[in-house]
Write a protein that holds these residues in place. Sequence first.
Motif, PDB file in Angstrom:
ATOM      1  N   LEU A  44      39.791  -6.523  19.496  1.00 53.19           N
ATOM      2  CA  LEU A  44      40.159  -5.221  20.117  1.00 53.19           C
ATOM      3  C   LEU A  44      40.415  -5.847  21.981  1.00 53.19           C
ATOM      4  N   ALA A  45      41.529  -6.019  22.345  1.00 51.91           N
ATOM      5  CA  ALA A  45      41.886  -5.970  23.442  1.00 51.91           C
ATOM      6  C   ALA A  45      43.267  -6.062  23.443  1.00 51.91           C
ATOM      7  N   PRO A  46      43.497  -5.420  25.028  1.00 54.71           N
ATOM      8  CA  PRO A  46      43.340  -4.428  25.797  1.00 54.71           C
ATOM      9  C   PRO A  46      43.523  -3.424  25.420  1.00 54.71           C
ATOM     10  N   LEU A  47      42.299  -2.367  26.289  1.00 54.42           N
ATOM     11  CA  LEU A  47      42.468  -1.357  25.794  1.00 54.42           C
ATOM     12  C   LEU A  47      42.924  -0.006  27.634  1.00 54.42           C
ATOM     13  N   SER A  48      43.766   0.238  27.178  1.00 54.76           N
ATOM     14  CA  SER A  48      44.897   0.769  28.750  1.00 54.76           C
ATOM     15  C   SER A  48      44.790   2.343  29.129  1.00 54.76           C
ATOM     16  N   VAL A  49      44.304   2.308  29.844  1.00 51.79           N
ATOM     17  CA  VAL A  49      44.227   3.871  30.353  1.00 51.79           C
ATOM     18  C   VAL A  49      44.627   4.247  31.620  1.00 51.79           C
ATOM     19  N   THR A  50      45.641   4.808  31.822  1.00 48.98           N
ATOM     20  CA  THR A  50      46.768   4.900  33.251  1.00 48.98           C
ATOM     21  C   THR A  50      45.100   6.033  34.017  1.00 48.98           C
ATOM     22  N   PRO A  51      45.228   4.806  34.911  1.00 43.48           N
ATOM     23  CA  PRO A  51      43.665   5.801  36.410  1.00 43.48           C
ATOM     24  C   PRO A  51      43.701   7.156  36.416  1.00 43.48           C
ATOM     25  N   ASP A  52      45.116   8.061  35.927  1.00 46.71           N
ATOM     26  CA  ASP A  52      45.143   9.643  36.278  1.00 46.71           C
ATOM     27  C   ASP A  52      44.644  10.458  35.309  1.00 46.71           C
ATOM     28  N   ARG A  53      44.186   9.027  33.760  1.00 42.74           N
ATOM     29  CA  ARG A  53      44.090  10.406  32.612  1.00 42.74           C
ATOM     30  C   ARG A  53      42.616   8.833  32.592  1.00 42.74           C
ATOM     31  N   GLN A  54      41.845   8.186  33.690  1.00 48.56           N
ATOM     32  CA  GLN A  54      40.359   7.871  32.951  1.00 48.56           C
ATOM     33  C   GLN A  54      39.702   9.008  32.473  1.00 48.56           C
ATOM     34  N   ASN A  55      38.402   8.930  32.300  1.00 49.47           N
ATOM     35  CA  ASN A  55      36.739   9.344  31.973  1.00 49.47           C
ATOM     36  C   ASN A  55      37.566  10.431  31.337  1.00 49.47           C
ATOM     37  N   ARG A  56      38.788  10.744  30.455  1.00 45.95           N
ATOM     38  CA  ARG A  56      38.767  12.649  29.928  1.00 45.95           C
ATOM     39  C   ARG A  56      39.410  12.112  28.420  1.00 45.95           C
ATOM     40  N   GLY A  57      38.636  10.858  27.963  1.00 39.28           N
ATOM     41  CA  GLY A  57      38.639  11.169  26.373  1.00 39.28           C
ATOM     42  C   GLY A  57      39.780  10.424  25.946  1.00 39.28           C
ATOM     43  N   VAL A  58      41.428   9.804  26.743  1.00 37.75           N
ATOM     44  CA  VAL A  58      41.296   9.694  26.104  1.00 37.75           C
ATOM     45  C   VAL A  58      41.612   7.782  25.396  1.00 37.75           C
ATOM     46  N   GLY A  59      40.614   7.080  25.973  1.00 38.11           N
ATOM     47  CA  GLY A  59      39.884   6.176  25.706  1.00 38.11           C
ATOM     48  C   GLY A  59      39.956   6.569  24.305  1.00 38.11           C
ATOM     49  N   THR A  60      38.453   6.861  23.822  1.00 35.31           N
ATOM     50  CA  THR A  60      37.768   7.529  22.670  1.00 35.31           C
ATOM     51  C   THR A  60      38.504   7.990  22.218  1.00 35.31           C
ATOM     52  N   LEU A  61      39.815   8.622  21.971  1.00 35.18           N
ATOM     53  CA  LEU A  61      40.044   8.835  21.008  1.00 35.18           C
ATOM     54  C   LEU A  61      41.118   7.378  20.404  1.00 35.18           C
ATOM     55  N   LEU A  62      41.403   6.576  21.535  1.00 39.65           N
ATOM     56  CA  LEU A  62      42.497   5.360  21.029  1.00 39.65           C
ATOM     57  C   LEU A  62      41.104   4.891  20.388  1.00 39.65           C
ATOM     58  N   MET A  63      40.426   4.564  20.571  1.00 34.39           N
ATOM     59  CA  MET A  63      39.260   3.755  20.036  1.00 34.39           C
ATOM     60  C   MET A  63      39.197   4.223  18.504  1.00 34.39           C
ATOM     61  N   HIS A  64      38.645   5.618  18.469  1.00 32.76           N
ATOM     62  CA  HIS A  64      38.309   5.732  17.070  1.00 32.76           C
ATOM     63  C   HIS A  64      39.418   6.271  16.502  1.00 32.76           C
ATOM     64  N   GLN A  65      40.646   5.926  16.251  1.00 34.08           N
ATOM     65  CA  GLN A  65      41.891   5.922  15.815  1.00 34.08           C
ATOM     66  C   GLN A  65      42.017   4.582  15.552  1.00 34.08           C
ATOM     67  N   ALA A  66      41.787   3.322  16.367  1.00 33.48           N
ATOM     68  CA  ALA A  66      41.939   1.919  16.489  1.00 33.48           C
ATOM     69  C   ALA A  66      41.288   1.885  15.451  1.00 33.48           C
ATOM     70  N   LEU A  67      39.641   1.990  15.293  1.00 29.06           N
ATOM     71  CA  LEU A  67      38.439   1.553  14.615  1.00 29.06           C
ATOM     72  C   LEU A  67      39.165   2.162  13.088  1.00 29.06           C
ATOM     73  N   GLU A  68      39.084   3.108  12.851  1.00 32.57           N
ATOM     74  CA  GLU A  68      39.375   3.994  11.322  1.00 32.57           C
ATOM     75  C   GLU A  68      41.153   2.952  11.241  1.00 32.57           C
ATOM     76  N   GLN A  69      41.732   2.552  11.472  1.00 34.40           N
ATOM     77  CA  GLN A  69      42.646   1.766  11.075  1.00 34.40           C
ATOM     78  C   GLN A  69      42.348   0.617  10.939  1.00 34.40           C
ATOM     79  N   LEU A  70      41.070   0.461  11.150  1.00 38.44           N
ATOM     80  CA  LEU A  70      40.868  -1.130  10.623  1.00 38.44           C
ATOM     81  C   LEU A  70      39.991  -0.929   9.368  1.00 38.44           C
ATOM     82  N   ARG A  71      39.351  -0.115   9.473  1.00 47.42           N
ATOM     83  CA  ARG A  71      38.810  -0.079   8.422  1.00 47.42           C
ATOM     84  C   ARG A  71      39.430   0.408   7.350  1.00 47.42           C
TER      85      ARG A  71
END
Length: 166
Positions: free
Chosen positions: A80-107
């Motif tokens: 998994l790399a890279p994981l990118s979120v625009t600075p104004d959206r960081q720390n708002r759960g965007v990365g977490t949503l991307l991570m959960h969806q990406a890992l679910e797709q891999l499974r």
Amino acid sequence: MSLKIRTEEPSDAGAIEAVTVAAFLNAPHTSHSEQFIVRELRNAGQLTVSLVADEDGDIVGHVAISPVDISDGSRGWYGLAPLSVTPDRQNRGVGTLLMHQALEQLRRLGANGCVVLGDPNYYHRFGFKAESAIVLPGVPAEYFQALLFQGEMPAGTVSYHRAFNV
């Protein structure tokens, strides 16, 4: 505002590059080559999972997952790399949503596992942890982490696609 996670479309490439540049502009521990890695993985047909966070038509995040090789011959492993979120959206759960969806797709694809090089405090919440048997040379062991989906944990050295050498 409405945020949805969806698969990358061909027309998203420019926006993904802009998001990736912005996300890593002031980040510590970066070579500022992440946007080139994504482009090369795409050009080589190696983006197994490529998801974007779309907020009302604007791309505000992206995650890329590509196959890795492990020296013990283990198959079905991804990086998994890279994981990118625009600075104004960081720390708002965007990365977490991307991570959960990406890992679910891999499974769903039947992957055996996934590795990531990054902050253990961030990736631990998704189940990643440092594993002494699986290594990436030249990086501190605690920053290279693995997540096993099925089977056994490999024992060997991980190699990423040549795109990571840009």
